[in-house]
Design an enzyme around this catalytic site. Structure first.
Site, PDB file in Angstrom:
ATOM      1  N   ALA A 207      -8.828 -30.217   1.275  1.00  0.00           N
ATOM      2  CA  ALA A 207      -7.905 -29.345   1.457  1.00  0.00           C
ATOM      3  C   ALA A 207      -8.450 -28.241   2.463  1.00  0.00           C
ATOM      4  O   ALA A 207      -7.582 -27.624   3.060  1.00  0.00           O
ATOM      5  CB  ALA A 207      -7.342 -28.816   0.419  1.00  0.00           C
TER       6      ALA A 207
ATOM      7  N   HIS B 268     -11.610 -38.483   6.158  1.00  0.00           N
ATOM      8  CA  HIS B 268     -10.732 -38.287   5.095  1.00  0.00           C
ATOM      9  C   HIS B 268     -10.473 -39.798   4.914  1.00  0.00           C
ATOM     10  O   HIS B 268     -10.323 -40.802   5.388  1.00  0.00           O
ATOM     11  CB  HIS B 268      -9.480 -37.736   5.755  1.00  0.00           C
ATOM     12  CG  HIS B 268      -9.758 -36.162   6.439  1.00  0.00           C
ATOM     13  ND1 HIS B 268      -9.536 -35.300   5.563  1.00  0.00           N
ATOM     14  CD2 HIS B 268     -10.154 -35.878   7.586  1.00  0.00           C
ATOM     15  CE1 HIS B 268     -10.161 -34.105   5.910  1.00  0.00           C
ATOM     16  NE2 HIS B 268     -10.322 -34.493   7.231  1.00  0.00           N
ATOM     17  N   LEU B 269     -10.261 -39.875   3.364  1.00  0.00           N
ATOM     18  CA  LEU B 269      -9.847 -41.313   2.713  1.00  0.00           C
ATOM     19  C   LEU B 269      -8.443 -41.720   3.417  1.00  0.00           C
ATOM     20  O   LEU B 269      -8.265 -42.999   3.417  1.00  0.00           O
ATOM     21  CB  LEU B 269      -9.783 -41.206   1.252  1.00  0.00           C
ATOM     22  CG  LEU B 269     -11.235 -40.829   0.653  1.00  0.00           C
ATOM     23  CD1 LEU B 269     -11.226 -40.510  -0.950  1.00  0.00           C
ATOM     24  CD2 LEU B 269     -12.206 -41.908   0.921  1.00  0.00           C
ATOM     25  N   SER B 270      -7.401 -40.663   3.157  1.00  0.00           N
ATOM     26  CA  SER B 270      -6.110 -41.116   3.624  1.00  0.00           C
ATOM     27  C   SER B 270      -6.088 -40.677   5.103  1.00  0.00           C
ATOM     28  O   SER B 270      -6.716 -39.933   5.735  1.00  0.00           O
ATOM     29  CB  SER B 270      -5.233 -40.342   2.981  1.00  0.00           C
ATOM     30  OG  SER B 270      -5.189 -38.735   3.061  1.00  0.00           O
TER      31      SER B 270
ATOM     32  N   HIS C 273      -7.710 -27.945   6.259  1.00  0.00           N
ATOM     33  CA  HIS C 273      -6.435 -27.027   6.735  1.00  0.00           C
ATOM     34  C   HIS C 273      -6.210 -25.712   6.641  1.00  0.00           C
ATOM     35  O   HIS C 273      -5.315 -24.982   6.945  1.00  0.00           O
ATOM     36  CB  HIS C 273      -5.181 -27.825   6.236  1.00  0.00           C
ATOM     37  CG  HIS C 273      -5.363 -29.495   5.689  1.00  0.00           C
ATOM     38  ND1 HIS C 273      -5.311 -30.163   6.957  1.00  0.00           N
ATOM     39  CD2 HIS C 273      -5.478 -29.971   4.684  1.00  0.00           C
ATOM     40  CE1 HIS C 273      -5.517 -31.429   6.142  1.00  0.00           C
ATOM     41  NE2 HIS C 273      -5.681 -31.189   5.086  1.00  0.00           N
TER      42      HIS C 273
ATOM     43  N   GLU D 144     -16.196 -35.853  10.523  1.00  0.00           N
ATOM     44  CA  GLU D 144     -15.232 -35.721   9.427  1.00  0.00           C
ATOM     45  C   GLU D 144     -14.673 -36.847   9.002  1.00  0.00           C
ATOM     46  O   GLU D 144     -14.222 -37.644   9.649  1.00  0.00           O
ATOM     47  CB  GLU D 144     -14.132 -34.664  10.141  1.00  0.00           C
ATOM     48  CG  GLU D 144     -12.990 -34.065   9.364  1.00  0.00           C
ATOM     49  CD  GLU D 144     -11.867 -33.323   9.856  1.00  0.00           C
ATOM     50  OE1 GLU D 144     -11.185 -32.803   9.264  1.00  0.00           O
ATOM     51  OE2 GLU D 144     -12.149 -33.240  10.986  1.00  0.00           O
TER      52      GLU D 144
ATOM     53  N   ARG E 281       0.627 -37.788   6.379  1.00  0.00           N
ATOM     54  CA  ARG E 281       1.152 -37.077   5.139  1.00  0.00           C
ATOM     55  C   ARG E 281       1.773 -35.847   5.656  1.00  0.00           C
ATOM     56  O   ARG E 281       2.288 -35.627   6.699  1.00  0.00           O
ATOM     57  CB  ARG E 281      -0.105 -36.840   4.730  1.00  0.00           C
ATOM     58  CG  ARG E 281      -0.622 -38.169   4.114  1.00  0.00           C
ATOM     59  CD  ARG E 281      -2.156 -37.934   3.020  1.00  0.00           C
ATOM     60  NE  ARG E 281      -1.533 -37.368   2.067  1.00  0.00           N
ATOM     61  CZ  ARG E 281      -2.312 -36.684   1.283  1.00  0.00           C
ATOM     62  NH1 ARG E 281      -3.737 -36.514   1.542  1.00  0.00           N
ATOM     63  NH2 ARG E 281      -1.803 -36.004   0.093  1.00  0.00           N
TER      64      ARG E 281
ATOM     65  N   ARG F 244      -6.777 -39.125  -9.465  1.00  0.00           N
ATOM     66  CA  ARG F 244      -5.946 -38.394  -8.648  1.00  0.00           C
ATOM     67  C   ARG F 244      -5.069 -39.213  -7.723  1.00  0.00           C
ATOM     68  O   ARG F 244      -5.615 -39.682  -6.809  1.00  0.00           O
ATOM     69  CB  ARG F 244      -6.887 -37.253  -8.246  1.00  0.00           C
ATOM     70  CG  ARG F 244      -5.642 -36.114  -7.239  1.00  0.00           C
ATOM     71  CD  ARG F 244      -6.689 -35.157  -6.617  1.00  0.00           C
ATOM     72  NE  ARG F 244      -5.614 -34.497  -5.510  1.00  0.00           N
ATOM     73  CZ  ARG F 244      -5.892 -34.328  -4.523  1.00  0.00           C
ATOM     74  NH1 ARG F 244      -7.192 -34.508  -4.069  1.00  0.00           N
ATOM     75  NH2 ARG F 244      -5.246 -33.537  -3.730  1.00  0.00           N
TER      76      ARG F 244
ATOM     77  N   ARG G 237      -1.032 -31.005   6.595  1.00  0.00           N
ATOM     78  CA  ARG G 237      -2.494 -31.775   6.610  1.00  0.00           C
ATOM     79  C   ARG G 237      -2.565 -32.285   7.974  1.00  0.00           C
ATOM     80  O   ARG G 237      -3.593 -32.696   8.493  1.00  0.00           O
ATOM     81  CB  ARG G 237      -2.216 -32.842   5.765  1.00  0.00           C
ATOM     82  CG  ARG G 237      -2.004 -32.370   4.326  1.00  0.00           C
ATOM     83  CD  ARG G 237      -2.172 -33.759   3.400  1.00  0.00           C
ATOM     84  NE  ARG G 237      -1.576 -33.418   2.137  1.00  0.00           N
ATOM     85  CZ  ARG G 237      -2.335 -32.773   0.944  1.00  0.00           C
ATOM     86  NH1 ARG G 237      -3.610 -32.435   1.372  1.00  0.00           N
ATOM     87  NH2 ARG G 237      -1.964 -32.502  -0.111  1.00  0.00           N
TER      88      ARG G 237
ATOM     89  N   ASP H  96     -16.635 -22.592  11.154  1.00  0.00           N
ATOM     90  CA  ASP H  96     -17.573 -21.764  11.746  1.00  0.00           C
ATOM     91  C   ASP H  96     -19.099 -22.030  11.178  1.00  0.00           C
ATOM     92  O   ASP H  96     -19.964 -22.047  12.061  1.00  0.00           O
ATOM     93  CB  ASP H  96     -17.471 -20.226  11.604  1.00  0.00           C
ATOM     94  CG  ASP H  96     -16.117 -19.760  12.344  1.00  0.00           C
ATOM     95  OD1 ASP H  96     -15.689 -20.584  13.030  1.00  0.00           O
ATOM     96  OD2 ASP H  96     -15.656 -18.656  11.987  1.00  0.00           O
TER      97      ASP H  96
ATOM     98  N   PRO I 186     -13.034 -30.000  -2.057  1.00  0.00           N
ATOM     99  CA  PRO I 186     -12.262 -29.736  -3.312  1.00  0.00           C
ATOM    100  C   PRO I 186     -11.624 -30.977  -3.767  1.00  0.00           C
ATOM    101  O   PRO I 186     -10.763 -31.895  -2.958  1.00  0.00           O
ATOM    102  CB  PRO I 186     -11.352 -28.644  -3.302  1.00  0.00           C
ATOM    103  CG  PRO I 186     -11.293 -28.440  -1.788  1.00  0.00           C
ATOM    104  CD  PRO I 186     -12.540 -29.125  -1.094  1.00  0.00           C
ATOM    105  N   ASN I 187     -11.476 -31.097  -5.069  1.00  0.00           N
ATOM    106  CA  ASN I 187     -10.677 -32.101  -5.789  1.00  0.00           C
ATOM    107  C   ASN I 187     -11.245 -33.823  -5.703  1.00  0.00           C
ATOM    108  O   ASN I 187     -10.536 -34.480  -6.391  1.00  0.00           O
ATOM    109  CB  ASN I 187      -9.176 -32.109  -5.486  1.00  0.00           C
ATOM    110  CG  ASN I 187      -8.386 -30.857  -5.991  1.00  0.00           C
ATOM    111  OD1 ASN I 187      -8.683 -30.153  -7.156  1.00  0.00           O
ATOM    112  ND2 ASN I 187      -7.832 -30.048  -4.989  1.00  0.00           N
TER     113      ASN I 187
ATOM    114  N   ASN J 201     -16.259 -34.519   4.149  1.00  0.00           N
ATOM    115  CA  ASN J 201     -14.771 -34.717   3.760  1.00  0.00           C
ATOM    116  C   ASN J 201     -14.384 -33.397   3.258  1.00  0.00           C
ATOM    117  O   ASN J 201     -14.641 -32.934   2.110  1.00  0.00           O
ATOM    118  CB  ASN J 201     -14.609 -35.746   2.793  1.00  0.00           C
ATOM    119  CG  ASN J 201     -12.945 -35.889   2.455  1.00  0.00           C
ATOM    120  OD1 ASN J 201     -12.398 -34.948   2.657  1.00  0.00           O
ATOM    121  ND2 ASN J 201     -12.665 -37.030   1.886  1.00  0.00           N
TER     122      ASN J 201
ATOM    123  N   TYR K 135      -4.972 -41.885  -2.572  1.00  0.00           N
ATOM    124  CA  TYR K 135      -6.730 -41.775  -2.341  1.00  0.00           C
ATOM    125  C   TYR K 135      -7.177 -43.195  -2.850  1.00  0.00           C
ATOM    126  O   TYR K 135      -8.503 -43.225  -2.653  1.00  0.00           O
ATOM    127  CB  TYR K 135      -7.120 -40.547  -3.236  1.00  0.00           C
ATOM    128  CG  TYR K 135      -6.611 -39.413  -2.572  1.00  0.00           C
ATOM    129  CD1 TYR K 135      -6.967 -38.916  -1.318  1.00  0.00           C
ATOM    130  CD2 TYR K 135      -5.837 -38.680  -3.335  1.00  0.00           C
ATOM    131  CE1 TYR K 135      -6.517 -37.743  -0.781  1.00  0.00           C
ATOM    132  CE2 TYR K 135      -5.008 -37.494  -2.854  1.00  0.00           C
ATOM    133  CZ  TYR K 135      -5.506 -36.929  -1.636  1.00  0.00           C
ATOM    134  OH  TYR K 135      -5.047 -35.927  -1.202  1.00  0.00           O
TER     135      TYR K 135
END
Length: 154
Positions: A81, A104-106, A84, A102, A111, A22, A115, A91, A14-15, A78, A27
């Site tokens: 959100a 993550h950009l940041s 978390h 996995e 953070r 954003r 997170r 699963d 998402p996002n 990725n 990001y």
């Protein structure tokens, strides 16, 4: 004998469709198209393909994961959100038995405290965070080195 082409499923949660506008201080200014182009270019460099999917809907991501066996050799995700919050994504990834990286950009560990924990990390072979869109290239290179070590140039 020719080795069949490997295919990667690259999932973005998402996002991430808002990348580039954003919170660029967090990001960066690259867009989702840039992310996908980086992943596809990295896959092509190894003679592989990559199918990229972004969804803001948890069920769509789970359906893509469930459909991956037989179509993909590994998953790069990725979860954004959902990292978390989603035991369901964790699963699903565990249930299909494919290698998972996995991304993550940041750096999620620099953070907000909420997170710092990812449910997905427990089923991922590798977690890459804080490398921006180059994290996707790193994920592909890791999978190439582990799935096809004889084909990787040193």
């Amino acid at each position: 004998m020719t080795t069949p082409t490997r295919n990667l499923l690259v999932l973005n949660g998402p996002n991430l469709n808002l990348l580039g506008t954003r919170e660029p201080a967090v990001y960066g200014t690259h867009t989702l198209d840039d992310v996908e182009a980086t992943a596809m270019s990295a896959a092509e460099a190894h003679g592989w393909t990559a199918d990229c999917i972004q969804s803001n809907h948890e069920g769509d991501l789970i359906d893509a994961i469930h459909g991956a066996p037989g179509l993909a050799d590994a998953i790069i995700i990725n979860p954004a959100a959902y990292s978390h919050t989603s035991v369901a994504l964790r699963d699903a990834l565990s249930g299909v038995g494919l290698p998972v990286v996995e991304v993550h950009l940041s750096n999620i560990h620099k953070r907000e405290e909420f997170r710092h924990h990812s449910f997905v990390s427990a089923v991922a072979e590798v977690v890459i965070c804080g490398a921006g869109i180059q994290g996707y290239r790193m994920a592909v290179d890791y999978l190439a080195a582990t799935l096809d070590p004889q084909g990787v140039q040193s």
